[in-house]
Design a protein around this motif. Structure first.
Motif, PDB file in Angstrom:
ATOM      1  N   PHE A 161       0.842  -1.193   0.000  1.00 21.46           N
ATOM      2  CA  PHE A 161       0.000   0.000   0.000  1.00 21.46           C
ATOM      3  C   PHE A 161       0.878   1.244   0.000  1.00 21.46           C
ATOM      4  O   PHE A 161       1.833   1.346   0.767  1.00 21.46           O
ATOM      5  CB  PHE A 161      -0.894   0.028   1.246  1.00 21.46           C
ATOM      6  CG  PHE A 161      -2.170  -0.750   1.114  1.00 21.46           C
ATOM      7  CD1 PHE A 161      -3.237  -0.249   0.384  1.00 21.46           C
ATOM      8  CD2 PHE A 161      -2.312  -1.981   1.740  1.00 21.46           C
ATOM      9  CE1 PHE A 161      -4.424  -0.958   0.270  1.00 21.46           C
ATOM     10  CE2 PHE A 161      -3.491  -2.700   1.639  1.00 21.46           C
ATOM     11  CZ  PHE A 161      -4.554  -2.190   0.893  1.00 21.46           C
ATOM     12  N   SER A 218      -3.235   4.553   0.014  1.00 20.30           N
ATOM     13  CA  SER A 218      -4.542   4.191   0.567  1.00 20.30           C
ATOM     14  C   SER A 218      -5.330   5.451   0.915  1.00 20.30           C
ATOM     15  O   SER A 218      -4.809   6.393   1.510  1.00 20.30           O
ATOM     16  CB  SER A 218      -4.368   3.316   1.808  1.00 20.30           C
ATOM     17  OG  SER A 218      -3.462   3.900   2.724  1.00 20.30           O
ATOM     18  N   GLU A 242      -6.825   1.914  -3.479  1.00 19.52           N
ATOM     19  CA  GLU A 242      -5.386   2.099  -3.694  1.00 19.52           C
ATOM     20  C   GLU A 242      -5.217   2.564  -5.141  1.00 19.52           C
ATOM     21  O   GLU A 242      -5.090   1.743  -6.061  1.00 19.52           O
ATOM     22  CB  GLU A 242      -4.634   0.790  -3.427  1.00 19.52           C
ATOM     23  CG  GLU A 242      -3.179   0.764  -3.830  1.00 19.52           C
ATOM     24  CD  GLU A 242      -2.384   1.952  -3.346  1.00 19.52           C
ATOM     25  OE1 GLU A 242      -2.117   2.847  -4.168  1.00 19.52           O
ATOM     26  OE2 GLU A 242      -2.036   1.993  -2.155  1.00 19.52           O
TER      27      GLU A 242
END
Length: 753
Positions: free
Chosen positions: A311, A314, A335
């Motif tokens: 990630f 995010s 994402e």
């Protein structure tokens, strides 16, 4: 039942017959309750991966064909360009109109030219024929600077802009969908000079009727029509996006810290709590189905197949509380760099909430369209999940694509800067469940709104509660109290699967918002059969615990034997208000009786501590410093906690792979104090002491001299016992380096010693 049969022996034959007939009818009706259907949850087969895909503009219909979802789910287009452009977040008014914040100036070229001009807007969309697709768009408010906060109230909408800490409500008074009334509800004239990615970007109406922002330790509440400000002990530091579950637990995320979810172990009112093991192993890894060369973290963040491995952006997360998809209570995390949306299950493991990916090394939603940029998700009034797709090439702000960055040559080579001025809104639908028709709550009476407090769609529950509170009509109080104390309706519990406890939960918080909570209601709710209601009762009981009301204290303490672990955790948190030996004894008993509950151990230990606030500790540590230095250290601590800690760790010890430790750092402790000032002003790129870290450290030249001096003083004086820096010294360095635009490297800084 045996007692009933015994009593029947002395009754007439007719009475007996009536009883048996009634019992048979009720049994028959009860057996007719529908069983909840079970839906398949089969994930898709991934397409052949293209490591370095072409950047091709697609129509919404073409783009939807590139989106992969589990079996039974599909995307439906709700709105697209030219109706909307550059959408970043959405919210529904209680009348069913959809408000869209559009950042029309965001990264319109690789240098972000004219980005801060007041050319953005909030539009309002309407679905005139009820088919789920928007038919009409109107500009609700124009001439805004990058709108980022959007919260409908009743017929008013709160809108917040980038760089502006003040908040305003807007209202359309003549029915043309154009706001013609603007009122200041929160005044703060100090400009927010943080990078636009680091400012508060979300404002939500919490279940407890407080308004929470994604960043900062303040919360707000409407009291007699005015905004009341309250401080939080130690709120998590989030960025773009914020959500809450059905009991009001908040969920934050931090793109800069590469943290997909945080702050969800306990409510921020009680302070921030992060626990080891809050994610299942590997949860932080993401699984795109297309190569993602435009990763701000550089090669460090790419797998050999060219896909994002972690990630990194995010944002726009939401706990789904709708009733027309079989995923109630799950957390969804967009994402945009990975062109995907993660579905996370929230599991209770040894007392702590643990997030898991139900699809292993596959994402709930992933696309092979390089321009697919999901930045927001919301539960809709129709019970479906909505997705805001900014649909553009560059997603990172200009600070991360300037000359010298890893991203700039990638953007130039791929032409990501060419796709601008687009945007789509989709809804996710299940083929076996029809979306609901939206109802207009705005003009409902108080009595009518009561029925929506137990609606299966959380959007209706919270909207109805919000309207009841904003109306400030206390004539509804007796009815709300009747809901709380009345339990489940007898016939309703037999004939349907309605969750009436949710109605009692929202009725409690509506009463709290109307300042109508009393002791008898608390005592009743503490005995409720539903754990969620008991937890709410504990929270609203805290003022009486604080005042020393013995009857309430004793009733609260009886919950020490509750079988629900979340009730026990809330008990420990609420008993902090009691501040007496009996309360501490109860806390100790709960800890002792639940040795395997990790959350109870941590929360209980913290509840028993008599520790002053962190700022007070800092003031005491530096009591011998002059007033100006001590003030800068305290301000620097706040700035550091809100921004720097996401990469350098809350104590400045560094985070592996993210950023190095600041404690003992030769740059921070250098006698030549200008080195950390230079780094904060222009940023840093490249290896540090031979180690590579994720991405670059962005400069903060946009911050004023006092801000920079405060941060440098905090990290030098508080973390390293070195002399601090004054604003005039920062100003001198700023003047000397005024023409420099590039990041610094360690080699350059070493030469400047």
């Amino acid at each position: 039942m045996n007692q009933l049969f015994y009593q029947l022996t002395n009754r007439s034959t007719i009475q007996k017959s009536l009883f048996f007939t009634s019992a048979l009818v009720l049994f028959t009706l009860g057996s007719c309750k529908k069983e909840k259907p079970v839906y398949a949850d089969v994930i898709y087969t991934k397409p052949t991966l293209v490591k370095d895909p072409p950047v091709v503009f697609m129509s919404p219909e073409e783009s939807m064909r590139t989106m992969h979802l589990p079996e039974g789910y599909h995307m439906e287009l709700v709105a697209s360009e030219p109706m909307i452009n550059e959408p970043v977040t959405i919210a529904w008014g209680p009348d069913g109109k959809l408000y869209v914040a559009e950042m029309l100036t965001y990264m319109q070229d690789i240098d972000g030219t004219d980005e801060n001009e007041p050319w953005s807007r909030v539009s309002v969309l309407e679905d005139l024929d009820g088919d789920g697709k928007m038919d009409k768009s109107s500009v609700f408010v124009d001439s805004l600077i990058l709108p980022r906060i959007l919260l409908p109230l009743d017929d008013r909408v709160i809108i917040g802009e980038t760089y502006n800490r003040s908040l305003y409500t807007y209202r359309d008074t003549d029915g043309d969908n154009v706001a013609d009334e603007k009122k200041l509800i929160l005044e703060n004239n100090k400009r927010d000079n943080a990078n636009l990615e680091h400012q508060s970007a979300t404002l939500i109406w919490g279940l407890d009727n407080y308004l929470y922002q994604s960043n900062g330790s303040l919360r707000y509440r409407f009291t007699k029509g005015e905004m009341e400000v309250d401080t939080l002990m130690d709120a998590p530091s989030g960025q773009w996006g914020m959500t809450q579950d059905e009991v009001g637990q908040l969920y934050y995320s931090s793109a800069g810290g590469e943290t997909p979810a945080l702050g969800y172990q306990q409510h921020p009112y009680y302070g921030n709590l992060e626990m080891e093991g809050k994610w299942e192993e590997g949860f932080e890894k993401v699984w795109p189905i297309i190569g993602t060369p435009d990763v701000q973290g550089g090669l460090h963040r790419l797998r050999e197949d060219g896909t994002l491995n972690h990630f990194t952006a995010s944002c726009g997360q939401s706990v789904f509380l709708g009733d027309k998809l079989p995923m109630y209570g799950d957390l969804f995390i967009p994402e945009p760099v990975g062109r995907l949306i993660r579905r996370a299950k929230v599991n209770l493991v040894n007392g702590k909430k643990v997030l898991s990916n139900p699809y292993g090394e596959t994402e709930f939603l992933a696309s092979t369209d390089t321009n697919f940029r999901p930045v927001d998700t919301q539960t809709g009034p129709d019970g479906c999940l909505y997705v805001v797709d900014m649909y553009r090439g560059i997603i990172q702000e200009g600070n991360w694509v300037r000359k010298g960055s890893f991203l700039r040559p990638v953007v130039e080579r791929k032409g990501f800067d060419k796709n601008i001025g687009k945007g789509r809104i989709y809804r996710i639908v299940h083929e076996e469940i029809a979306p609901a028709k939206q109802e207009n709550l705005l003009n409902k009476s108080n009595a009518q709104l009561l029925d929506y407090l137990h609606h299966p769609n959380g959007w209706y529950r919270l909207t109805a509660q919000k309207l009841l509170v904003l109306k400030e009509d206390k004539s509804i109080v007796p009815d709300l109290k009747g809901i709380v104390t009345g339990g489940d309706p007898f016939m309703g519990s037999i004939l349907g699967d309605t969750d009436y406890a949710l109605g009692r939960l929202h009725a409690i918080w509506a009463l709290d918002g109307l300042d109508a909570i009393d002791k008898s209601l608390i005592l009743s709710a503490l005995r409720d059969d539903d754990a969620r209601v008991r937890m709410a009762a504990l929270r609203v009981a805290e003022p009486l615990l604080k005042s020393g009301n013995q009857e309430v204290i004793e009733a609260v303490q009886t919950l020490k034997n509750d079988t629900n672990p979340e009730v026990l955790q809330q008990l420990l948190l609420s008993l902090r208000s009691a501040k007496d030996k009996a309360g501490n004894k109860t806390i100790a008993q709960v800890i002792s009786s639940n040795p395997s509950n990790e959350a109870i151990a941590v929360i209980g230990e913290e509840s028993l501590k008599e520790v002053p606030l962190e700022i007070e500790q800092i003031k005491k540590k530096h009591v011998l410093q002059n007033t100006h230095t001590r003030s800068r250290i305290v301000k620097g601590y706040t700035h550091f906690k809100n921004l720097c800690a996401s990469c350098h760790g809350k104590n400045g010890n560094g985070i592996e792979g993210m950023a190095p430790s600041l404690i003992g750092s030769p740059r921070v402790t250098a006698k030549k104090w200008d080195i950390p000032v230079k780094i904060l002003l222009n940023g840093l790129t490249g290896p540090v002491d031979g180690k590579e870290y994720s991405g670059v450290m962005a400069g903060m030249k946009q911050q004023d001299d006092d801000y920079i001096a405060s941060v440098v003083t905090y990290i030098r004086t508080h973390l390293n016992n070195e002399r601090g820096v004054a604003p005039w010294q920062v100003a001198k360095i700023r003047r000397d380096q005024k023409d420099r635009e590039d990041y610094w490297t360690i080699e350059e800084l070493e030469k400047s010693k």
